[in-house]
Design an enzyme around this catalytic site. Structure first.
Site, mmCIF file in Angstrom:
data_model
loop_
_atom_site.group_PDB
_atom_site.id
_atom_site.type_symbol
_atom_site.label_atom_id
_atom_site.label_comp_id
_atom_site.label_asym_id
_atom_site.label_seq_id
_atom_site.Cartn_x
_atom_site.Cartn_y
_atom_site.Cartn_z
ATOM 1 C CD GLU A 230 -16.662 66.612 86.810
ATOM 2 O OE1 GLU A 230 -15.476 66.331 86.592
ATOM 3 O OE2 GLU A 230 -17.392 67.179 85.986
ATOM 4 C CE LYS B 115 -4.411 72.396 97.169
ATOM 5 N NZ LYS B 115 -4.024 71.118 96.512
ATOM 6 C CD GLU C 124 -13.380 56.359 94.974
ATOM 7 O OE1 GLU C 124 -13.243 57.243 95.832
ATOM 8 O OE2 GLU C 124 -13.473 56.594 93.758
ATOM 9 C CB CYS D 150 -13.096 58.788 89.480
ATOM 10 S SG CYS D 150 -13.134 59.503 87.827
HETATM 11 P P1 NAD Z 1 -9.108 64.640 97.805
HETATM 12 O O1 NAD Z 1 -10.538 65.013 98.007
HETATM 13 O O2 NAD Z 1 -8.309 64.216 98.972
HETATM 14 O O3 NAD Z 1 -8.296 65.861 97.159
HETATM 15 C C1 NAD Z 1 -8.692 66.497 95.961
HETATM 16 C C2 NAD Z 1 -8.189 67.930 95.971
HETATM 17 O O4 NAD Z 1 -8.819 68.614 97.045
HETATM 18 C C3 NAD Z 1 -6.688 68.061 96.197
HETATM 19 O O5 NAD Z 1 -6.178 69.118 95.415
HETATM 20 C C4 NAD Z 1 -6.608 68.421 97.675
HETATM 21 O O6 NAD Z 1 -5.468 69.155 97.997
HETATM 22 C C5 NAD Z 1 -7.852 69.264 97.837
HETATM 23 N N1 NAD Z 1 -8.356 69.343 99.207
HETATM 24 C C6 NAD Z 1 -8.216 68.435 100.201
HETATM 25 N N2 NAD Z 1 -8.796 68.885 101.337
HETATM 26 C C7 NAD Z 1 -9.323 70.088 101.048
HETATM 27 C C8 NAD Z 1 -10.064 71.045 101.796
HETATM 28 N N3 NAD Z 1 -10.354 70.849 103.075
HETATM 29 N N4 NAD Z 1 -10.469 72.171 101.171
HETATM 30 C C9 NAD Z 1 -10.188 72.381 99.864
HETATM 31 N N5 NAD Z 1 -9.479 71.521 99.113
HETATM 32 C C10 NAD Z 1 -9.054 70.383 99.690
HETATM 33 O O7 NAD Z 1 -9.120 63.536 96.662
HETATM 34 P P2 NAD Z 1 -7.861 62.759 96.079
HETATM 35 O O8 NAD Z 1 -7.455 61.703 97.025
HETATM 36 O O9 NAD Z 1 -6.862 63.738 95.587
HETATM 37 O O10 NAD Z 1 -8.508 62.104 94.765
HETATM 38 C C11 NAD Z 1 -9.131 60.874 94.742
HETATM 39 C C12 NAD Z 1 -10.632 61.030 94.697
HETATM 40 O O11 NAD Z 1 -11.014 61.808 93.567
HETATM 41 C C13 NAD Z 1 -11.341 59.707 94.536
HETATM 42 O O12 NAD Z 1 -12.467 59.679 95.378
HETATM 43 C C14 NAD Z 1 -11.770 59.719 93.076
HETATM 44 O O13 NAD Z 1 -12.862 58.892 92.770
HETATM 45 C C15 NAD Z 1 -12.090 61.148 92.871
HETATM 46 N N6 NAD Z 1 -12.077 61.497 91.453
HETATM 47 C C16 NAD Z 1 -13.269 61.768 90.833
HETATM 48 C C17 NAD Z 1 -13.287 62.064 89.472
HETATM 49 C C18 NAD Z 1 -14.580 62.371 88.759
HETATM 50 O O14 NAD Z 1 -14.508 62.856 87.637
HETATM 51 N N7 NAD Z 1 -15.724 62.086 89.346
HETATM 52 C C19 NAD Z 1 -12.088 62.082 88.759
HETATM 53 C C20 NAD Z 1 -10.899 61.781 89.417
HETATM 54 C C21 NAD Z 1 -10.895 61.494 90.774
#
Ligand code: NAD
Length: 490
Positions: free
Chosen positions: A256, A181, A386, A289
C-alpha cells in the site's frame, strides 16, 4: 521505571524489541525525537540481521500452536487484545501524537477506536470463512482458508498504530504469526501494542516487534528466505526494494504505497461542502497517503470556489497537535521538511503561482504553511510527485473527458475524491478514474468490509474484508470425487 523503558507523555513505554514474548535489547540504538517540539523521546533498540533471525525463529516456533487453535480459539484472545487497545486509548493517543505529530483529537476519537476494530473485526470475520464448497460434475471442491505461516509487516510513520493493527488484525485472525517492523521516526505506539497483546494472552512468539532503521531491520526481515508473507505500507521506492527481496524468496507481498490523488469538483456540486473537504486535505500537515492533493475544479465555478476554499483554510489553526483547536500540526522530521520545502521551491523557480503558503510557518521549525499552487503544468514535478506535506495544486477543467484524462495522468492510482450533484456524472467519472477507492461527495470513509488498496504505482493487491484473508491465507481446494467414499459419499 525499569531499564529499557521511558516515560513519554506520562506513559511508560519499552524501548526494546519484543521477541518470543520477552523484551530484547540491542547494543545499537537510534534516537526518536518528537516533531511537536524537537524533544528527545527515547533511545530505541536498533535491530539488524541477528534480531530479524531471532524474531522470525520465534514466530516460526509459535506458528503451529497458534494455527491449530482455529478461528474459534483465536477469537477470544483477539477480542481481549482489541479491548486492551480501547482500555489504553488515552495512552496510545497521547504517545502517537507526541511521536508523529498527528492530531490528538483525531487519535483519541478516530484512530484508537479504529485500531481496536482492526483487530476485533477480522477476528469475527475469520469465523465466517470456512465451509465454502463449489460443486462440479465429478467433484465437490472444498475451499479452505489455511494459515500461511510467518508474516512480516512493515509500516510507515504517518499512522503507525492504525496501519500496524490493519495488518496485525487479519494476519493473526487468519492464524499466522507475525514480526512487525515499526517506523523509525515513530516507533512507540507499536511497542505499547506489544504490551497490550501480551496482557491479552497472545502467546509468546505469535506477535514480535523488531525496531530499527529501514535499511537495516526492515531489509533484514524482508530479505529472509523463511517467511511466508510480506505486507508493506510505505513509499513506492521502498516497495521496489522489498519487491526484489520477495522475488528471491517467492514470498507473496502486498503493498500500500504513495498517492497523488485527484480531488475533482464539478460545477453542480455542493460547493461549501466541497470547500470544507478540500481544506481538510491539510489535516495532519497533509501527511496522509489518501489526501486529494491535486484539486481539479470545473472552470465555470473556479473563482467562486477558490474564495470558499480560501475562507475555509483561513479558519485552520496551525500549531501544537495536542491543542484541540489545531488542524495542521508539524511535519515529521527535518529531512522530511527539507523534502517538502524542496518541492515547493523548485515549483516556484519553475514559475507557478503560489496562491497561499509556500514556506515555514512561524509556529516552529517543522511547521509548514498550508500551501496552494496554481498554474502548474501537468508534466511538472509538483503535479506528478507525492509531496506528503500540506501542499495542494489547483487546476481547472472544462469537460468530463478532460478531467478524467488529467486525473489519470500520474503514475499513482491510490484514491480519488469527486464532488458533483449528478449521480450519472459521478458514476461516469468515478468508473473512468483509475484508483483503488473513489469517494463521491465524501472523503476518508473506510468500511473495513470493503476492498482497499492502490492501482498503478500506488500498490499491489487489495485488503479489507475477505480480501485480507485472500492475502494472509493459503487458500486450498480439496477436490473430492463424488461417490468415492462408502456411506454418504462426498
Ligand atoms: P518508507 O517507505 O520510507 O518507510 C516505510 C517503512 O519501510 C518504514 O518502517 C521503514 O523503516 C521501512 N523501510 C525503509 N527502507 C526499507 C528497506 N530497504 N527494506 C525494508 N524496509 C524498509 O515510507 P515512509 O516515509 O515511512 O511513509 C510515507 C509513505 O507511505 C508515503 O509514500 C505514503 O503515501 C505511504 N503510505 C501509504 C499508505 C497506503 O495505505 N497506501 C498509508 C500510509 C502511508
Amino acid at each position: 521505571m525499569s531499564e529499557g523503558r521511558v516515560n513519554v507523555a506520562g506513559v511508560d513505554v519499552s524501548t526494546e524489541h519484543y521477541i518470543g514474548g520477552r523484551r530484547v535489547a540491542s547494543k545499537d540504538r537510534f534516537l526518536d525525537r518528537s516533531p511537536v517540539d524537537g524533544s528527545a523521546l527515547a533511545e530505541v533498540s536498533a535491530g539488524g540481521a541477528a534480531e530479524a533471525e531471532m524474531a522470525v525463529d520465534a514466530a516460526r516456533r509459535a506458528f503451529p500452536a497458534w494455527a491449530a487453535l482455529g478461528p474459534e480459539g483465536r477469537a477470544p484472545i483477539l477480542r481481549r487484545f482489541a479491548e486492551g487497545v480501547l482500555a489504553r486509548a488515552a495512552d496510545l493517543a497521547a504517545v502517537e501524537t507526541i511521536d508523529n505529530g498527528s492530531l490528538l483529537t483525531g487519535n483519541t476519537h478516530r484512530v484508537v477506536p479504529r485500531a481496536a476494530q482492526n483487530i476485533s473485526y477480522f477476528a469475527e470475520h475469520a469465523l465466517t470463512l470456512g465451509g465454502h464448497t463449489i460443486d462440479s460434475p465429478e467433484v465437490v471442491n472444498h475451499v479452505r482458508y489455511d494459515p500461511a505461516g510467518v508474516a512480516v509487516l512493515v509500516t510507515p510513520w504517518n499512522a503507525p498504530l492504525m496501519l500496524t493493527t490493519w495488518k496485525v488484525g487479519p494476519a493473526l485472525a487468519a492464524g499466522n504469526t507475525v514480526v512487525v517492523k515499526p517506523p523509525e521516526w515513530a516507533p512507540l505506539t507499536c511497542s505499547i501494542m506489544a504490551d497490550i497483546a501480551e496482557a491479552a494472552g497472545v502467546p509468546a512468539g505469535v506477535l514480535n516487534v523488531v525496531q530499527g532503521i529501514g535499511e537495516d531491520a526492515g531489509a533484514a526481515l524482508t530479505q529472509r528466505l523463511d517467511i511466508d508473507r510480506i505486507s508493506f505500507t510505505g513509499s513506492t521506492d521502498t516497495a521496489r526494494l522489498i519487491g526484489q527481496a520477495a522475488a528471491r524468496s517467492i514470498t507473496s507481498m502486498s503493498s500500500e504505497l504513495g498517492g497523488k490523488s485527484p480531488f475533482i469538483v464539478c460545477a453542480d456540486a455542493d460547493l461549501p461542502a466541497a470547500a470544507q473537504t478540500v481544506a481538510g486535505q491539510y489535516i495532519n500537515a497533509g501527511q496522509v497517503c489518501l489526501a486529494g492533493t491535486r484539486v481539479l475544479v470545473e472552470d465555470s465555478i473556479a473563482d467562486q470556489f477558490l474564495g470558499l476554499v480560501r475562507e475555509a483554510v483561513s479558519h485552520m489553526t496551525v500549531g501544537d497537535p495536542r491543542d484541540p483547536s489545531t488542524r495542521v500540526g508539524p511535519l515529521i522530521h527535518p529531512e522530511h521538511f527539507a523534502r517538502v520545502q524542496g518541492f515547493v521551491d523548485r515549483a516556484r523557480a519553475e514559475g507557478v503561482d503560489i496562491l497561499w503558503g509556500g514556506d515555514r510557518h512561524n509556529q516552529g521549525e517543522l511547521y509548514f504553511q498550508p500551501t496552494l499552487i496554481g498554474g502548474a503544468k501537468l508534466d511538472q514535478e509538483i503535479f506528478q510527485k507525492e509531496v506528503f506535506g500540506p501542499v495542494l495544486t489547483w487546476n481547472t477543467f472544462r469537460s468530463d473527458d478532460e478531467v478524467i484524462e488529467v486525473a489519470n495522468g500520474t503514475e499513482y492510482g491510490l484514491a480519488a475524491t469527486l464532488f458533483t450533484g449528478s449521480e450519472a456524472r459521478a458514476m461516469r467519472i468515478a468508473s473512468a478514474v483509475v484508483a483503488g477507492t473513489v469517494w463521491v461527495n465524501c472523503f476518508f470513509i473506510r468500511e473495513l468490509a470493503a476492498p482497499f488498496g492502490g492501482s498503478k504505482h500506488s500498490g499491489i493487491g487489495r485488503e479489507g474484508g475477505t480480501w485480507s484473508f485472500d492475502f494472509y491465507s493459503d487458500i486450498k481446494n480439496i477436490a473430492v470425487r463424488k461417490g468415492s467414499f462408502s456411506g454418504t459419499g462426498a
